[in-house]
Scaffold this motif. Structure first.
Motif, PDB file in Angstrom:
ATOM      1  N   ILE A  19      90.082 -13.153  -8.104  1.00 13.08           N
ATOM      2  CA  ILE A  19      90.013 -13.836  -6.807  1.00 13.08           C
ATOM      3  C   ILE A  19      88.688 -14.582  -6.717  1.00 13.08           C
ATOM      4  O   ILE A  19      87.620 -13.970  -6.812  1.00 13.08           O
ATOM      5  CB  ILE A  19      90.113 -12.824  -5.639  1.00 13.08           C
ATOM      6  N   LYS A  20      88.782 -15.883  -6.519  1.00 13.32           N
ATOM      7  CA  LYS A  20      87.576 -16.705  -6.398  1.00 13.32           C
ATOM      8  C   LYS A  20      87.020 -16.614  -4.984  1.00 13.32           C
ATOM      9  O   LYS A  20      87.739 -16.273  -4.043  1.00 13.32           O
ATOM     10  CB  LYS A  20      87.910 -18.172  -6.708  1.00 13.32           C
ATOM     11  N   GLU A  53      88.991 -17.610  -1.605  1.00 17.54           N
ATOM     12  CA  GLU A  53      90.433 -17.679  -1.866  1.00 17.54           C
ATOM     13  C   GLU A  53      91.186 -16.608  -1.066  1.00 17.54           C
ATOM     14  O   GLU A  53      90.723 -15.469  -0.957  1.00 17.54           O
ATOM     15  CB  GLU A  53      90.667 -17.466  -3.360  1.00 17.54           C
ATOM     16  N   VAL A  98      94.748 -14.649  -0.964  1.00 16.27           N
ATOM     17  CA  VAL A  98      95.902 -14.382  -1.809  1.00 16.27           C
ATOM     18  C   VAL A  98      96.883 -13.458  -1.099  1.00 16.27           C
ATOM     19  O   VAL A  98      96.493 -12.434  -0.532  1.00 16.27           O
ATOM     20  CB  VAL A  98      95.444 -13.737  -3.135  1.00 16.27           C
ATOM     21  N   SER A 109      86.788 -14.055   0.831  1.00 12.47           N
ATOM     22  CA  SER A 109      87.971 -13.929  -0.018  1.00 12.47           C
ATOM     23  C   SER A 109      88.846 -12.840   0.585  1.00 12.47           C
ATOM     24  O   SER A 109      88.327 -11.895   1.171  1.00 12.47           O
ATOM     25  CB  SER A 109      87.587 -13.499  -1.431  1.00 12.47           C
ATOM     26  N   ASP A 168      96.690 -19.196   0.005  1.00 14.10           N
ATOM     27  CA  ASP A 168      96.434 -20.100  -1.109  1.00 14.10           C
ATOM     28  C   ASP A 168      97.338 -19.827  -2.305  1.00 14.10           C
ATOM     29  O   ASP A 168      97.676 -20.726  -3.065  1.00 14.10           O
ATOM     30  CB  ASP A 168      94.970 -19.968  -1.568  1.00 14.10           C
ATOM     31  N   ARG A 169      97.698 -18.557  -2.499  1.00 12.24           N
ATOM     32  CA  ARG A 169      98.407 -18.155  -3.699  1.00 12.24           C
ATOM     33  C   ARG A 169      99.271 -16.960  -3.343  1.00 12.24           C
ATOM     34  O   ARG A 169      98.880 -16.141  -2.503  1.00 12.24           O
ATOM     35  CB  ARG A 169      97.358 -17.725  -4.726  1.00 12.24           C
TER      36      ARG A 169
END
Ligand code: ADP
Ligand code: ADP
Length: 225
Positions: A31-32, A35, A37, A197, A212-213
């Motif tokens: 995980i950036k 970000e 998720v 994050s 985002d994902r």
């Protein structure tokens, strides 16, 4: 700059026994910073186990956990607790606010425990409450708040000590669909506004689509949706 890195994580319960379960087989996750998720998984797939390992509440059988670049795998319980308090915020389906304290106090207390001065902690708590639209409820105890308001306060408490990672397990799962949508939007705005994050577990594919994902926990490993 990775906020969270899980490498080849495995977790079994009751190894060698009749009721043994191989929950996580091989989980890899990066995980950036900033970000968000989505973690989508049917009940029993190991979502809570994964979030607990990522948040240093549990240890994997094998594999490596890195938080903000630091390998925490072999650290003592005391060090892991210190990193968790500083770097990780948790949100659950139920708010878990302290009933005898006001909304504001629920956000101030974890900061005092971390050595923040009272005036500074209160200002930060007020700012967080304002961001999620419940500043006018600061002096109310949890029982006087609606379900949606309780969760908004719980989000603020999770961010009280400015963690780098938020882990949320069905954060709007106990709200009716209309409320859930609004409260989720408030959470997303809060997370985006702080550059945090986040890994947010949800059964709701519409909510997952706003992140985002999207990842699914499938037979003990993560796959992209
Ligand atoms: P989810 O959050 O996706 O519903 P969990 O991570 O809670 O899944 O659980 C995954 C599996 O591991 C389930 O079969 C559950 O019964 C089992 N499990 C979870 N925690 C324990 C434990 N402490 N001891 C034994 N089995 C467990
Ligand atoms: P929701 O649509 O989120 O379920 P409610 O109908 O429970 O909301 O509450 C509507 C409003 O009334 C909210 O602003 C809430 O804070 C307030 N409220 C609900 N219960 C109480 C209470 N016991 N005391 C004071 N205010 C309350």
């Amino acid at each position: 700059d990775l906020t969270l890195e899980l490498s080849n994580i495995a977790k079994n319960y009751n190894v060698g026994q009749e009721n043994g379960v191989n929950v996580l087989r091989s989980v890899d996750l990066k995980i950036k910073a900033g970000e968000i998720v989505a973690l989508v998984a049917p009940s029993g797939a190991g979502k809570s186990t994964l979030l607990h390992i990522a948040g240093l509440l549990d240890t994997p059988d094998t594999g490596q956990v890195k938080i903000a670049g630091q390998d925490v795998t072999g650290l003592s319980d005391r060090k892991r607790t210190a990193i968790r308090r500083e770097d990780v915020g948790f949100v659950y389906q139920f708010h878990h606010l302290l009933p005898e304290f006001t909304a504001l106090e629920n956000i101030v207390l974890p900061q005092l425990a971390n050595g923040v001065a009272a005036a500074k902690a209160e200002a930060h708590a007020q700012d967080l409450l304002t961001r999620v639209g419940v500043a006018h409820r600061a002096a109310h105890r949890p029982a006087a708040l609606s379900g949606g308001e309780q969760q908004r306060v719980a989000f603020c408490r999770a961010l009280a000590n400015s963690p780098s990672l938020l882990l949320a397990d069905e954060p709007t799962g106990n709200l009716d669909p209309g409320t859930s949508d609004q409260v989720f939007a408030a959470l997303m705005e809060l997370v985006r506004g702080t550059g945090l994050s986040a890994v947010i577990a949800t059964h709701n594919l519409d909510l997952a689509a706003r992140m985002d994902r999207q990842l699914r926990l499938d037979d003990g490993a993560l796959v992209t949706l």
